[in-house]
Design a protein around this motif. Structure first.
Motif, mmCIF file in Angstrom:
data_model
loop_
_atom_site.group_PDB
_atom_site.id
_atom_site.type_symbol
_atom_site.label_atom_id
_atom_site.label_comp_id
_atom_site.label_asym_id
_atom_site.label_seq_id
_atom_site.Cartn_x
_atom_site.Cartn_y
_atom_site.Cartn_z
ATOM 1 N N SER A 10 0.831 -1.207 0.000
ATOM 2 C CA SER A 10 0.000 0.000 0.000
ATOM 3 C C SER A 10 0.867 1.259 0.000
ATOM 4 O O SER A 10 0.619 2.197 -0.766
ATOM 5 N N ILE A 11 1.878 1.282 0.840
ATOM 6 C CA ILE A 11 2.776 2.440 0.903
ATOM 7 C C ILE A 11 3.504 2.620 -0.419
ATOM 8 O O ILE A 11 3.622 3.741 -0.937
ATOM 9 N N LEU A 12 3.990 1.540 -0.983
ATOM 10 C CA LEU A 12 4.665 1.626 -2.283
ATOM 11 C C LEU A 12 3.733 2.147 -3.370
ATOM 12 O O LEU A 12 4.135 2.963 -4.203
ATOM 13 N N ALA A 13 2.494 1.674 -3.374
ATOM 14 C CA ALA A 13 1.525 2.146 -4.362
ATOM 15 C C ALA A 13 1.249 3.638 -4.196
ATOM 16 O O ALA A 13 1.175 4.390 -5.174
ATOM 17 N N ILE A 14 1.106 4.081 -2.942
ATOM 18 C CA ILE A 14 0.839 5.502 -2.674
ATOM 19 C C ILE A 14 2.016 6.362 -3.136
ATOM 20 O O ILE A 14 1.832 7.374 -3.816
ATOM 21 N N VAL A 15 3.221 5.959 -2.780
ATOM 22 C CA VAL A 15 4.414 6.723 -3.172
ATOM 23 C C VAL A 15 4.573 6.729 -4.688
ATOM 24 O O VAL A 15 4.846 7.778 -5.294
ATOM 25 N N ALA A 16 4.400 5.576 -5.324
ATOM 26 C CA ALA A 16 4.543 5.506 -6.783
ATOM 27 C C ALA A 16 3.512 6.388 -7.467
ATOM 28 O O ALA A 16 3.844 7.143 -8.391
ATOM 29 N N TRP A 17 2.271 6.321 -7.031
ATOM 30 C CA TRP A 17 1.206 7.101 -7.652
ATOM 31 C C TRP A 17 1.444 8.602 -7.455
ATOM 32 O O TRP A 17 1.260 9.392 -8.373
ATOM 33 N N ASN A 18 1.872 8.974 -6.263
ATOM 34 C CA ASN A 18 2.044 10.390 -5.942
ATOM 35 C C ASN A 18 3.350 10.963 -6.474
ATOM 36 O O ASN A 18 3.364 12.040 -7.070
ATOM 37 N N VAL A 19 4.444 10.260 -6.274
ATOM 38 C CA VAL A 19 5.758 10.805 -6.619
ATOM 39 C C VAL A 19 6.141 10.506 -8.070
ATOM 40 O O VAL A 19 6.514 11.406 -8.821
ATOM 41 N N LEU A 21 4.234 9.118 -10.642
ATOM 42 C CA LEU A 21 3.242 9.509 -11.643
ATOM 43 C C LEU A 21 2.766 10.947 -11.478
ATOM 44 O O LEU A 21 1.989 11.445 -12.290
ATOM 45 N N ARG A 22 3.200 11.584 -10.395
ATOM 46 C CA ARG A 22 2.865 12.988 -10.110
ATOM 47 C C ARG A 22 1.357 13.260 -10.085
ATOM 48 O O ARG A 22 0.873 14.251 -10.611
ATOM 49 N N ARG A 23 0.641 12.354 -9.462
ATOM 50 C CA ARG A 23 -0.795 12.520 -9.279
ATOM 51 C C ARG A 23 -1.025 13.016 -7.847
ATOM 52 O O ARG A 23 -0.149 12.920 -7.002
ATOM 53 N N GLU A 27 -5.881 10.798 -4.800
ATOM 54 C CA GLU A 27 -5.936 9.645 -5.705
ATOM 55 C C GLU A 27 -4.998 8.543 -5.219
ATOM 56 O O GLU A 27 -5.334 7.356 -5.278
ATOM 57 N N ALA A 28 -3.821 8.940 -4.756
ATOM 58 C CA ALA A 28 -2.844 7.966 -4.281
ATOM 59 C C ALA A 28 -3.387 7.167 -3.099
ATOM 60 O O ALA A 28 -3.157 5.958 -2.998
ATOM 61 N N MET A 29 -4.125 7.824 -2.209
ATOM 62 C CA MET A 29 -4.690 7.127 -1.062
ATOM 63 C C MET A 29 -5.757 6.120 -1.507
ATOM 64 O O MET A 29 -5.870 5.033 -0.941
ATOM 65 N N ILE A 30 -6.530 6.472 -2.513
ATOM 66 C CA ILE A 30 -7.533 5.531 -3.036
ATOM 67 C C ILE A 30 -6.838 4.321 -3.649
ATOM 68 O O ILE A 30 -7.254 3.181 -3.434
ATOM 69 N N VAL A 31 -5.753 4.557 -4.408
ATOM 70 C CA VAL A 31 -4.992 3.453 -4.979
ATOM 71 C C VAL A 31 -4.417 2.573 -3.867
ATOM 72 O O VAL A 31 -4.481 1.338 -3.932
ATOM 73 N N GLY A 32 -3.871 3.199 -2.821
ATOM 74 C CA GLY A 32 -3.351 2.439 -1.685
ATOM 75 C C GLY A 32 -4.425 1.609 -1.011
ATOM 76 O O GLY A 32 -4.187 0.459 -0.617
ATOM 77 N N PHE A 33 -5.623 2.165 -0.886
ATOM 78 C CA PHE A 33 -6.749 1.436 -0.311
ATOM 79 C C PHE A 33 -7.091 0.215 -1.161
ATOM 80 O O PHE A 33 -7.280 -0.891 -0.647
#
Length: 168
Positions: A10-19, A21-23, A27-33
């Motif tokens: 979940s943490i990796l997904a949040i970081v990848a989505w936010n950092v 992919l620059r989203r 959105e990153a929290m939803i992806v982590g969920f």
């Protein structure tokens, strides 16, 4: 062990989505969920439905949403700027006056509210814009607010446990 793996994923997904992919972080929290829900197996749909419903019943979730909503209303109505102007008049001439005000107000607020996030949400909704206006970086303003709130919540719990031990 699977819970630790789910947390790491979940943490990796949040970081990848936010950092990467620059989203935005929402959105990153939803992806982590969704990544976390994937670890629940066959009950994923039920867990994805029940978890937000359960979280919304918690008082701290309601408090956080209410404070964010009120802060947005105050900002849109222009009242936040007026409040910052009023607070700046007695304390604005001192270097770090907004940080001192955040500390003092959080201390007073913690006598009533035991939850660190509620303290940070309430005090931060006013003092973070004020600190930003006085050229404090957003990161520093958030760090001061979160640190004060966390510390005061801990101090309050400590004194409560001391009272219980004494039988008061």
């Amino acid at each position: 062990m699977s819970a630790i793996i789910a947390l790491a994923a979940s943490i990796l997904a949040i970081v990848a989505w936010n950092v990467l992919l620059r989203r935005n972080v929402g959105e990153a929290m939803i992806v982590g969920f969704l990544v976390t829900v994937a670890f629940t197996g066959g009950d994923a749909r039920q867990v994805a439905w029940d978890s937000p419903a359960t979280a919304l019943k918690e008082p701290i979730t309601f408090a956080a949403l209410a404070f964010v909503f009120v802060s947005a209303v105050l900002s849109e109505a222009g009242l936040m700027q007026r409040l910052v102007d009023i607070l700046s008049s007695p304390l604005g001439r001192f270097r770090g006056g907004s940080a001192y005000a955040a500390t003092a107000s959080a201390g007073l607020f913690s006598t009533v509210v035991p939850a660190g996030p509620a303290i940070a949400g309430t005090i931060g909704s006013i003092t973070i814009p004020w600190m930003r206006r006085t050229n404090t970086s957003g990161e520093t303003a958030a760090l001061i607010t979160a640190g004060i709130a966390g510390l005061l919540a801990f101090v309050r719990m400590y004194f409560k446990s001391e009272q219980r031990e004494r039988g008061a």
